[in-house]
Design an enzyme around this catalytic site. Structure first.
Site, mmCIF file in Angstrom:
data_model
loop_
_atom_site.group_PDB
_atom_site.id
_atom_site.type_symbol
_atom_site.label_atom_id
_atom_site.label_comp_id
_atom_site.label_asym_id
_atom_site.label_seq_id
_atom_site.Cartn_x
_atom_site.Cartn_y
_atom_site.Cartn_z
ATOM 1 N N CYS A 64 0.833 -1.210 0.000
ATOM 2 C CA CYS A 64 0.000 0.000 0.000
ATOM 3 C C CYS A 64 0.863 1.253 0.000
ATOM 4 C CB CYS A 64 -0.923 0.015 1.217
ATOM 5 S SG CYS A 64 -2.111 -1.349 1.270
ATOM 6 N N ASN A 65 1.910 1.248 0.812
ATOM 7 C CA ASN A 65 2.816 2.404 0.871
ATOM 8 C C ASN A 65 3.479 2.651 -0.476
ATOM 9 O OD1 ASN A 65 2.364 3.064 3.606
ATOM 10 N ND2 ASN A 65 3.817 1.516 4.268
#
Length: 188
Positions: A64-65
């Site tokens: 996600c990052n």
């Protein structure tokens, strides 16, 4: 097959019913707090142009990052097209501040800590007991729940119509910024 691959397959199969909204559907409006606690309505964001709405699992998720940082690299192109990017997770506003600062994001990161918006976009799922033995989501999620959103990207037009939808149970597969930019450019 490795234990990690078996584990990933199990999580992916548990997410199979969270299919998200489709192209042509109307995006539900919402009002959620940003990292500083200010309330952000989707309807206000759509007044100036399309919105790219990204649902992610949490600041603890390395994939996600990476995805959010990839979108940050294209922020100037989206701004030029009067397109806002909004990211939503089930974490508390404090955790959204962490991801905003850690990834130096120039777009809104909102907290859907009770997962009402995640449910409205048909993205919520329970990753399963094996997952819960590895990660205690009740400590990660704002409401103490043990569910996650399937990572998803929606491009929403100013009339709330979903123009593009990428919802994938395999959390390692995401819609790229260049694919989203192409959709937004075709809208213009």
């Amino acid at each position: 097959m490795s234990k990690l691959q078996d584990f990933q397959k199990l999580v992916i199969s548990n997410a199979a019913n969270a299919t998200g909204l489709k192209v042509g559907d109307k995006a539900p409006d919402f009002i959620l707090p940003n990292a500083l606690g200010h309330l952000i309505p989707l309807s206000d964001c759509l007044k100036t142009g399309p919105v790219v709405l990204k649902f992610y699992r949490g600041e603890w998720c390395p994939i996600c990052n990476l995805d959010l940082r990839n979108f940050q690299q294209y922020i100037n192109q989206f701004n030029t097209l009067n397109t806002k990017i909004i990211a939503i997770s089930p974490q508390k506003p404090d955790d959204t501040l962490t991801i905003t600062q850690k990834n130096e994001l120039g777009f809104e990161v909102l907290s859907d800590s009770n997962q009402d918006v995640i449910k409205a976009y048909n993205l919520q799922f329970n990753p399963g007991e094996d997952y819960h033995q590895r990660r205690d989501l009740s400590l990660e999620n704002g409401d103490g729940s043990i569910t996650l959103p399937v990572p998803a990207t929606f491009v929403i037009d100013t009339d709330f119509t979903i123009i593009a939808s990428h919802v994938e149970a395999n959390y390692t597969e995401r819609m790229s910024p260049s694919e989203v930019l192409k959709v937004v450019q075709e809208m213009n």
